[in-house]
Design an enzyme around this catalytic site. Structure first.
Site, PDB file in Angstrom:
ATOM      1  N   THR A  36      -3.317   5.416  -8.169  1.00  0.00           N
ATOM      2  CA  THR A  36      -2.940   4.035  -7.819  1.00  0.00           C
ATOM      3  C   THR A  36      -3.309   3.064  -8.935  1.00  0.00           C
ATOM      4  OG1 THR A  36      -3.622   2.205  -6.382  1.00  0.00           O
ATOM      5  CG2 THR A  36      -5.141   4.017  -6.520  1.00  0.00           C
ATOM      6  N   ASP A  37      -2.587   1.953  -9.002  1.00  0.00           N
ATOM      7  CA  ASP A  37      -2.929   0.917  -9.986  1.00  0.00           C
ATOM      8  C   ASP A  37      -4.252   0.239  -9.641  1.00  0.00           C
ATOM      9  OD1 ASP A  37      -2.052  -0.480  -7.720  1.00  0.00           O
ATOM     10  OD2 ASP A  37      -1.124  -2.082  -8.898  1.00  0.00           O
TER      11      ASP A  37
ATOM     12  N   LYS B 269     -10.452   6.910  -5.787  1.00  0.00           N
ATOM     13  CA  LYS B 269      -9.241   7.338  -6.492  1.00  0.00           C
ATOM     14  C   LYS B 269      -9.512   7.448  -7.994  1.00  0.00           C
ATOM     15  CE  LYS B 269      -5.558   7.839  -4.977  1.00  0.00           C
ATOM     16  NZ  LYS B 269      -4.880   9.036  -4.393  1.00  0.00           N
TER      17      LYS B 269
ATOM     18  N   LEU C 207      -0.150  -4.439   4.689  1.00  0.00           N
ATOM     19  CA  LEU C 207       0.377  -5.802   4.834  1.00  0.00           C
ATOM     20  C   LEU C 207       1.793  -5.867   5.426  1.00  0.00           C
ATOM     21  CD1 LEU C 207      -0.130  -8.914   4.136  1.00  0.00           C
ATOM     22  CD2 LEU C 207       1.392  -8.475   2.224  1.00  0.00           C
TER      23      LEU C 207
ATOM     24  N   TYR D  96     -12.228   2.583  -1.772  1.00  0.00           N
ATOM     25  CA  TYR D  96     -10.939   3.293  -1.896  1.00  0.00           C
ATOM     26  C   TYR D  96     -10.602   3.513  -3.362  1.00  0.00           C
ATOM     27  CZ  TYR D  96      -5.904   3.794  -2.472  1.00  0.00           C
ATOM     28  OH  TYR D  96      -4.665   4.217  -2.890  1.00  0.00           O
TER      29      TYR D  96
HETATM   30  P1  NAD Z   1      -0.962   7.541   4.077  1.00  0.00           P
HETATM   31  O1  NAD Z   1      -2.304   7.078   4.531  1.00  0.00           O
HETATM   32  O2  NAD Z   1       0.260   7.009   4.750  1.00  0.00           O
HETATM   33  O3  NAD Z   1      -0.882   9.130   4.182  1.00  0.00           O
HETATM   34  C1  NAD Z   1      -1.902   9.971   3.760  1.00  0.00           C
HETATM   35  C2  NAD Z   1      -1.591  11.379   4.225  1.00  0.00           C
HETATM   36  O4  NAD Z   1      -2.645  12.241   3.781  1.00  0.00           O
HETATM   37  C3  NAD Z   1      -1.524  11.505   5.745  1.00  0.00           C
HETATM   38  O5  NAD Z   1      -0.423  12.315   6.111  1.00  0.00           O
HETATM   39  C4  NAD Z   1      -2.833  12.204   6.102  1.00  0.00           C
HETATM   40  O6  NAD Z   1      -2.754  12.996   7.274  1.00  0.00           O
HETATM   41  C5  NAD Z   1      -3.073  13.037   4.858  1.00  0.00           C
HETATM   42  N1  NAD Z   1      -4.497  13.353   4.665  1.00  0.00           N
HETATM   43  C6  NAD Z   1      -5.535  12.485   4.643  1.00  0.00           C
HETATM   44  N2  NAD Z   1      -6.692  13.141   4.456  1.00  0.00           N
HETATM   45  C7  NAD Z   1      -6.365  14.455   4.357  1.00  0.00           C
HETATM   46  C8  NAD Z   1      -7.123  15.633   4.127  1.00  0.00           C
HETATM   47  N3  NAD Z   1      -8.460  15.606   3.979  1.00  0.00           N
HETATM   48  N4  NAD Z   1      -6.464  16.817   4.058  1.00  0.00           N
HETATM   49  C9  NAD Z   1      -5.119  16.870   4.211  1.00  0.00           C
HETATM   50  N5  NAD Z   1      -4.365  15.785   4.432  1.00  0.00           N
HETATM   51  C10 NAD Z   1      -4.979  14.594   4.490  1.00  0.00           C
HETATM   52  O7  NAD Z   1      -0.932   7.255   2.522  1.00  0.00           O
HETATM   53  P2  NAD Z   1       0.253   6.779   1.570  1.00  0.00           P
HETATM   54  O8  NAD Z   1       0.353   5.313   1.600  1.00  0.00           O
HETATM   55  O9  NAD Z   1       1.459   7.611   1.846  1.00  0.00           O
HETATM   56  O10 NAD Z   1      -0.348   7.187   0.148  1.00  0.00           O
HETATM   57  C11 NAD Z   1      -0.120   8.479  -0.401  1.00  0.00           C
HETATM   58  C12 NAD Z   1      -0.803   8.568  -1.762  1.00  0.00           C
HETATM   59  O11 NAD Z   1      -0.271   7.566  -2.629  1.00  0.00           O
HETATM   60  C13 NAD Z   1      -2.298   8.333  -1.709  1.00  0.00           C
HETATM   61  O12 NAD Z   1      -2.912   9.241  -2.593  1.00  0.00           O
HETATM   62  C14 NAD Z   1      -2.469   6.902  -2.200  1.00  0.00           C
HETATM   63  O13 NAD Z   1      -3.714   6.735  -2.834  1.00  0.00           O
HETATM   64  C15 NAD Z   1      -1.315   6.800  -3.181  1.00  0.00           C
HETATM   65  N6  NAD Z   1      -0.799   5.444  -3.379  1.00  0.00           N
HETATM   66  C16 NAD Z   1      -0.437   4.692  -2.292  1.00  0.00           C
HETATM   67  C17 NAD Z   1       0.079   3.420  -2.497  1.00  0.00           C
HETATM   68  C18 NAD Z   1       0.510   2.564  -1.324  1.00  0.00           C
HETATM   69  O14 NAD Z   1       0.876   1.407  -1.527  1.00  0.00           O
HETATM   70  N7  NAD Z   1       0.521   3.053  -0.101  1.00  0.00           N
HETATM   71  C19 NAD Z   1       0.251   2.914  -3.808  1.00  0.00           C
HETATM   72  C20 NAD Z   1      -0.117   3.730  -4.885  1.00  0.00           C
HETATM   73  C21 NAD Z   1      -0.632   4.997  -4.656  1.00  0.00           C
HETATM   74  P1  TYD Z   2      -2.773  -3.847   1.774  1.00  0.00           P
HETATM   75  O1  TYD Z   2      -1.392  -3.610   2.306  1.00  0.00           O
HETATM   76  O2  TYD Z   2      -3.948  -3.490   2.629  1.00  0.00           O
HETATM   77  O3  TYD Z   2      -2.832  -3.138   0.358  1.00  0.00           O
HETATM   78  P2  TYD Z   2      -3.948  -3.237  -0.820  1.00  0.00           P
HETATM   79  O4  TYD Z   2      -5.165  -3.871  -0.279  1.00  0.00           O
HETATM   80  O5  TYD Z   2      -4.161  -1.804  -1.152  1.00  0.00           O
HETATM   81  O6  TYD Z   2      -3.306  -4.016  -1.917  1.00  0.00           O
HETATM   82  O7  TYD Z   2      -2.914  -5.410   1.424  1.00  0.00           O
HETATM   83  C1  TYD Z   2      -1.999  -6.027   0.551  1.00  0.00           C
HETATM   84  C2  TYD Z   2      -2.423  -7.458   0.376  1.00  0.00           C
HETATM   85  O8  TYD Z   2      -2.287  -8.132   1.638  1.00  0.00           O
HETATM   86  C3  TYD Z   2      -3.882  -7.619  -0.005  1.00  0.00           C
HETATM   87  O9  TYD Z   2      -4.001  -8.742  -0.872  1.00  0.00           O
HETATM   88  C4  TYD Z   2      -4.585  -7.906   1.301  1.00  0.00           C
HETATM   89  C5  TYD Z   2      -3.545  -8.671   2.082  1.00  0.00           C
HETATM   90  N1  TYD Z   2      -3.587  -8.503   3.548  1.00  0.00           N
HETATM   91  C6  TYD Z   2      -3.637  -9.637   4.365  1.00  0.00           C
HETATM   92  O10 TYD Z   2      -3.652 -10.795   3.908  1.00  0.00           O
HETATM   93  N2  TYD Z   2      -3.693  -9.449   5.729  1.00  0.00           N
HETATM   94  C7  TYD Z   2      -3.703  -8.206   6.289  1.00  0.00           C
HETATM   95  O11 TYD Z   2      -3.767  -8.092   7.545  1.00  0.00           O
HETATM   96  C8  TYD Z   2      -3.635  -7.068   5.422  1.00  0.00           C
HETATM   97  C9  TYD Z   2      -3.658  -5.679   5.996  1.00  0.00           C
HETATM   98  C10 TYD Z   2      -3.580  -7.265   4.057  1.00  0.00           C
END
Ligand code: NAD
Ligand code: TYD
Length: 335
Positions: free
Chosen positions: A121-122, A150, A186, A146
């Protein structure tokens, strides 16, 4: 090609599994997921009988991973599995360290050759002031448990390359949005609250900035890095736009025809990062990748998806929300 994807039942992983099966006609996918609160087998229900897809329930940090990898012998591993929500990591860091750091080392130890792609992640770069954008060689300055977990994973992956010559690639993407995202982040939190007229909690002044990218654009980037990335390299992905949170929230309300009076400014998140921004020139140059989905179209599609799938998200909301929903709508379907 036999690909082992971890975390394929989560938000981005489920988009990735679909992308692979749709665009790589000869690839087989084994999805290993522990099904935590965020992982829904149902996210991939439609693939249950797909001839090139198989699901294995397992914890990436557990002892079962070594025999699974010895049996499956995948040509490559893509690790999406993680604890992924900053707010949860503030209240309890242990599962983050276990899955995001120890789990990654466990996977690296159990992997027998083949490419290992770590989805990072960034947020590992920390908050980026001014107009700067972090390049892949920027210092790691994670500021939540978190992002620290990472960053630890990224360092473990690079150490495996240095020590054992493992073929590893790391991708670092900005904030994702799109269908199937757990309604704690969010965008889906605001959409689902707005849909039932529940208040929208904006942290602090709401002027924090995130670079929002559609999950499908991120997944095409991960696939490009898997196929064309150089061993040991890191690739940033982002859409290059960084609206303040309040602008996102107002756009969601506008798309749903709901009033801005639903917005509630609440206490700020502890240690809240003000801005994330990455330089994606390397991915564009080396991988030929670029995002295709504009925020206006992507947000409209996402709002429609949540509006059309209340059964998917209603049961995932917290107790306070469900109580509000029962008070206002009884047991009935969403109006
Ligand atoms: P998510 O929370 O929606 O899904 C995570 C998945 O991992 C779930 O299916 C969960 O069951 C599984 N999991 C968690 N712990 C586990 C374990 N110990 N063993 C096996 N499975 C396990 O997450 P997401 O938003 O889809 O993110 C996926 C990846 O992308 C993550 O590594 C996250 O750090 C990265 N990422 C996410 C974002 C974002 O905006 N959501 C941005 C950049 C990078
Ligand atoms: P989020 O989706 O939790 O992603 P991240 O913290 O990984 O960037 O939050 C995105 C942005 O939105 C962050 O600046 C926190 C803000 N936020 C709120 O203002 N209210 C909320 O209820 C949530 C979940 C996030």
């Amino acid at each position: 090609m036999k690909l082992l994807v971890t975390g394929g039942c989560g938000f981005i992983g489920s988009h990735f599994v679909r992308e692979i099966l749709a665009t790589r006609a000869k690839w087989r996918v084994v999805n290993v997921d522990g099904l935590t609160y965020a992982g829904r087998g149902r996210n991939l229900d439609d693939l249950a009988r797909h001839p090139r897809y198989r699901f294995v329930r397992a914890d990436i940090a557990g002892a079962a991973m070594a025999p699974i990898l010895a049996r499956e012998r995948p040509d490559a591993i893509v690790n999406f599995a993680a604890e992924s929500h900053v707010d949860r990591s503030i209240h309890g860091a242990a599962p983050f360290l276990r899955t995001n750091a120890l789990g990654v080392q466990n996977l690296l130890d159990a992997a027998r050759g083949g490419r290992f792609l770590q989805v990072s992640t960034d947020e590992v770069y920390g908050s980026i002031p001014g107009r700067r954008r972090a390049r892949e060689d920027a210092p790691l300055r994670p500021s939540s448990a978190y992002s620290a977990s990472k960053a630890a994973a990224d360092l473990l992956v690079l150490a495996a390359r240095h020590t054992h010559g493992q073929d590893v690639v790391i991708t670092r993407c900005t904030n994702n949005y799109g269908p199937w995202q757990f309604p704690e982040k969010l965008i889906p939190l605001m959409i689902t609250n707005a849909l039932v007229g529940h208040p929208l909690p904006v942290y602090g002044d709401g002027l924090q900035r995130r670079d929002w990218i559609h999950a499908r654009d991120h997944c095409r980037g991960v696939l490009a890095a898997l196929e064309r990335g150089r061993p040991g390299e890191i690739y940033n992905f982002g859409a290059g736009i960084e609206p303040p949170n309040l602008v996102i929230v107002r756009n969601i309300l506008r798309l749903l025809g709901k009033p801005t009076s639903l917005i509630r400014h609440v206490a700020d998140r502890l240690g809240h990062d003000r801005r994330y921004a990455v330089d994606t020139a390397k991915a564009r140059r080396e991988l030929g990748w670029r995002p295709r989905i504009g925020l206006a179209d992507g947000l409209a599609e996402t709002v429609r998806w949540y509006r059309d799938h209340p059964a998917w998200w209603l049961r995932l909301k917290d107790a306070a929300f469900r109580a509000y929903y029962r008070r206002n709508y009884g047991g009935g379907a969403l109006r």
